[in-house]
Design an enzyme around this catalytic site. Structure first.
Site, PDB file in Angstrom:
ATOM      1  N   THR A 151      22.062  70.378  -2.000  1.00  0.00           N
ATOM      2  CA  THR A 151      20.969  69.457  -2.343  1.00  0.00           C
ATOM      3  C   THR A 151      20.422  68.760  -1.107  1.00  0.00           C
ATOM      4  O   THR A 151      21.183  68.421  -0.199  1.00  0.00           O
ATOM      5  CB  THR A 151      21.493  68.405  -3.339  1.00  0.00           C
ATOM      6  OG1 THR A 151      22.002  69.082  -4.488  1.00  0.00           O
ATOM      7  CG2 THR A 151      20.404  67.440  -3.772  1.00  0.00           C
ATOM      8  N   GLY A 190      29.344  65.629  -1.911  1.00  0.00           N
ATOM      9  CA  GLY A 190      30.548  64.790  -1.992  1.00  0.00           C
ATOM     10  C   GLY A 190      31.381  64.972  -0.732  1.00  0.00           C
ATOM     11  O   GLY A 190      31.499  66.063  -0.208  1.00  0.00           O
ATOM     12  N   GLU A 433      25.292  69.483 -10.700  1.00  0.00           N
ATOM     13  CA  GLU A 433      25.484  70.909 -10.965  1.00  0.00           C
ATOM     14  C   GLU A 433      24.383  71.465 -11.837  1.00  0.00           C
ATOM     15  O   GLU A 433      24.585  72.403 -12.590  1.00  0.00           O
ATOM     16  CB  GLU A 433      26.861  71.153 -11.592  1.00  0.00           C
ATOM     17  CG  GLU A 433      27.483  72.441 -11.104  1.00  0.00           C
ATOM     18  CD  GLU A 433      27.561  72.536  -9.596  1.00  0.00           C
ATOM     19  OE1 GLU A 433      28.340  71.793  -8.981  1.00  0.00           O
ATOM     20  OE2 GLU A 433      26.802  73.339  -9.025  1.00  0.00           O
TER      21      GLU A 433
END
Ligand SMILES: CCCCCCCCCCCCCC(=O)SCCNC(=O)CCNC(=O)[C@H](O)C(C)(C)COP(=O)(O)OP(=O)(O)OC[C@H]1O[C@@H](n2cnc3c(N)ncnc32)[C@H](O)[C@@H]1OP(=O)(O)O
Ligand SMILES: Cc1cc2nc3c(=O)[nH]c(=O)nc-3n(C[C@H](O)[C@H](O)[C@H](O)COP(=O)(O)OP(=O)(O)OC[C@H]3O[C@@H](n4cnc5c(N)ncnc54)[C@H](O)[C@@H]3O)c2cc1C
Length: 648
Positions: A151, A190, A433
């Site tokens: 992303t 993350g 996701e």
């Protein structure tokens, strides 16, 4: 909270709330037996207990303090928990199931959760055998701490428009990684901000000026010596979030970062030494990691929902409030039908989601084995099922957890109830996701293809046979003539299939008519998006009651039959209410895992609320420094003005 108090806080009390005790005595089934089914087997229950003992003997996993911690402390604790799990995983040679189970017992409060959730799985799925031999040991021994960086600030859904580039330099046999615009910086991955030293970066592959689409690259981020960012790398945390603040979601800007040609993942495609691009397997095989995480999310949906249901049910039998008849003893709030309507769907859905996740996981395992053997025939069906179920289950979890929170009244709004944090931690599951609207459309796209096949009598995928059975002219009428019929699962399945057939073929018809009227395909798709998304959504009686419109607006149920379903739903709730406590006890959630003053096994809610209030940082001193700095002046001024007024 001091260690002694913390240990006292979590020690199960011999004094169990009498209402809760009575509910347990009247269980109509063997709770332990159901626990084994939920865990998967008696052995898995035994394994879970072993892992609970291992984790909960460690102070860092017992901590009550997380309710009033600063972000840096939360992050550092999450790092410590990650490292504990990594060390145990290496020492005891945990398999994926053990690691997933340990993460769950730690409430996924793991800063470096992506190491096992995406980084290692991506290497296993996207790397060539040579690359796996080189990179997997370094990832499994935690020399490489990694993230999955796809992303960007400007794009999350639309992968085709991701802007990061990987340009092949034949002179030096390297790729040059760049973030050409502000919107191209990687944003959200993350553990990217402070923890990771390596990233799997998805980038547009440019060879001799030609763009060959999105491919994964292994990019070192930080020195293995002192963790400082490598040349050309700018990386950091994107700031506090609603929850999951132990995770350092980060940003990454790359300026002419050079990596060896061998750092392009080469299972599905490669660039040769002389600059030729070779594509292997299906181009969507590089999306495999996302499919895996979508399946994991259906498991996290069950875990979150069973946590919320446990807290709400136990609190609803302990909490007594108001009486039906003046002078009578106050009622356990779970005896109010409205309370059952708030709380029991979460309990029912927890069990449904557990079974659904298991079935989806079996499909995933079988299709993944095929893909690894080069057979991608069922990839499209797996993509459809994983997209639709991730979207639907995450959507329902968010809705039902909020209802569980509301069902706990004011105390549900306290951090010590645990349920607010649960709502906030589960909230992103509708986005990560693959945002739900987008994934529903992926499923709808596959559904429309199945309809096209059914219409011409071609064979349809296994999960979609209803498109054939429900279309036949001699299909049987729906037999719902009394309450008993509503408990017949085959009848309910037939109701859903009948409704699904109508909604799905209805959406296809609208789409087809729009296209035949001359509207362009993508415009027609957008103009019918809501119908297409509805076609991709649908659980038993409550599902019918909640979605009444679709069952009444299609030739599925008559109004009388619908009223029977509604009555059967309320009757079922009264039945489930009797066993609600044994049904949540069967999840067998350790108090530390549940982390809730309202949901603790002994039901001593009020004592725990009060004990946790003592941990509030505001209670460190009896008179808060803010009094001396601000309030005292205000009071003194007030006194002075009153004295002056009294002299007038
Ligand atoms: C409480 C517990 C908390 C626990 C901790 C929480 C941690 C939270 C963090 C968790 C970590 C979070 C980590 C993260 O968030 S990682 C980042 C996640 N990002 C995404 O998921 C991006 C979503 N976007 C996409 O996937 C694509 O752009 C879509 C799909 C939208 C379009 O795609 P595309 O742009 O290509 O165009 P197309 O639609 O023409 O598709 C073309 C064809 O490809 C087929 N196709 C598409 N996709 C797949 C697929 N996957 N497998 C197999 N096939 C696939 C498709 O059916 C079509 O087939 P056909 O019709 O032509 O035959
Ligand atoms: C907690 C968390 C952890 C994350 N971890 C990672 C990670 O580890 N790695 C990583 O790469 N990413 C990660 N992400 C990013 C996540 O994958 C993206 O947020 C997600 O893919 C959605 O993209 P976006 O945020 O850019 O929203 P956009 O794609 O901009 O969408 C915004 C909204 O527009 C609408 N929309 C967009 N496209 C369509 C469409 N085609 N049809 C209809 N409506 C549409 C939807 O309502 C959507 O919510 C994480 C995000 C969060 C919140």
């Amino acid at each position: 909270m001091a260690a002694a108090n913390r240990d006292a806080f979590w020690a199960p009390s011999s004094k169990v709330n009498p209402d809760l005790a009575r509910e347990r005595e009247s269980a109509t089934f063997d709770v332990r037996e159901l626990t084994h089914i939920i865990d998967g087997s008696p052995d898995r229950t035994k394994r879970r207990k072993e892992l609970e003992n291992l984790l909960y003997s460690e102070p860092v996993f017992r901590d009550v303090g997380r309710l009033s911690m600063e972000r840096d402390e939360i992050y550092e604790q999450g790092v410590l928990k990650s490292i504990k799990l990594f060390e145990w995983s290496r020492k005891y040679k945990w398999d994926d199931d053990d690691f997933e189970l340990a993460s769950r017992l730690a409430n996924h409060d793991i800063s470096m959760s992506l190491q096992h959730a995406m980084f290692i799985p991506a290497i296993e799925r996207l790397a060539s055998d040579t690359q796996k031999a080189k990179w997997l040991p370094r990832a499994l021994h935690y020399e490489m701490i990694g993230t999955y960086a796809q992303t960007e600030l400007g794009h999350g859904t639309n992968l085709m428009e991701l802007e990061t580039t990987a340009t092949f330099d034949p002179e030096r046999n390297e790729f040059i990684m760049n973030s050409p615009t502000v919107t191209s910086m990687k944003w959200w991955p993350g553990a990217l901000g402070k923890s990771s030293n390596t990233a799997i970066v998805l980038a547009q592959l440019i060879v001799k000026g030609k763009n060959h689409g999105l491919h994964p690259f292994l990019v070192p981020l930080r020195s293995m010596e002192d963790h400082t960012p490598l040349p050309g790398i700018s990386v950091g945390d994107i700031g506090p979030k609603m929850a999951l603040n132990c995770i350092d979601n980060g940003f990454l800007i790359m300026k002419n970062v050079r990596i060896p040609r061998e750092n392009m993942f080469m299972k599905n495609a490669e660039v040769t030494r002389d600059g030729r691009f070779i594509s292997r397997g299906v181009d969507k095989a590089n999306y495999a990691t996302m499919v895996l995480v979508r399946v994991k999310i259906t498991r996290w949906a069950f875990e979150s929902l069973s946590d919320g249901a446990t807290t709400a049910v136990r609190y609803s039998v302990v909490r007594r409030q108001s009486s039906l008849k003046p002078g009578e003893r106050e009622l356990q709030v779970l005896d109010y039908q409205s309370q059952q309507y708030k709380v029991l769907p979460a309990l029912a859905a927890s069990y449904a989601f557990l079974m659904t996740n298991r079935s989806l996981h079996r499909l995933y395992d079988s299709v993944h084995a095929d893909i690894m053997a080069g057979n991608t025939k069922l990839l499209a069906e797996l993509h459809c099922q994983s997209s639709a179920l991730k979207a639907y289950m995450s959507e329902v979890v968010v809705q039902l957890l909020e209802l569980c929170r509301q069902a706990c009244g004011g105390h549900g709004y306290l951090a010590s109830s645990g349920i607010g944090l649960l709502c906030a931690s589960s909230a992103p599951l509708v986005t990560v996701e693959g945002e739900n609207s987008v994934l529903y459309q992926q499923a709808a796209r596959y559904l429309m293809k199945q309809v096209a096949k059914a219409v011409v009598g071609d064979p349809v995928a296994s999960g979609f046979q209803y498109l054939l059975t429900q279309s036949s002219s001699d299909r049987p009428d729906i037999r719902i003539q009394n309450l008993a019929d509503c408990g017949n699962l085959d009848t309910l399945l037939q109701v859903y299939q009948r409704m699904a057939f109508s909604v799905v073929t209805g959406a296809a018809r609208k789409l087809q008519m729009a296209i035949e009227s001359g509207v362009e395909q993508h415009v027609a798709w957008n103009n019918n998006m809501v119908s297409l998304i509805q076609a991709a959504r649908f659980y038993a009686l409550h599902g019918i009651a909640k979605e009444a419109g679709y069952f009444l607006a299609t030739p599925t149920l008559t109004p009388d039959q619908f009223e029977l379903v509604r009555a059967a739903e309320l009757q079922a709730m009264a039945k489930v209410r009797h066993d609600a406590v044994p049904l949540v006890d069967a999840f067998d959630l350790h108090d530390i895992c549940l982390h809730s003053a309202l949901g603790c096994y002994d039901g001593n809610v009020y004592e725990r609320l009060y004990a946790l209030a003592q941990t509030s940082s505001l209670n460190k001193t009896q008179v808060h420094p803010a009094y001396y700095k601000h309030i005292r002046g205000l009071v003194k001024d007030g006194q002075k003005q009153l004295r002056q007024q009294s002299k007038l």
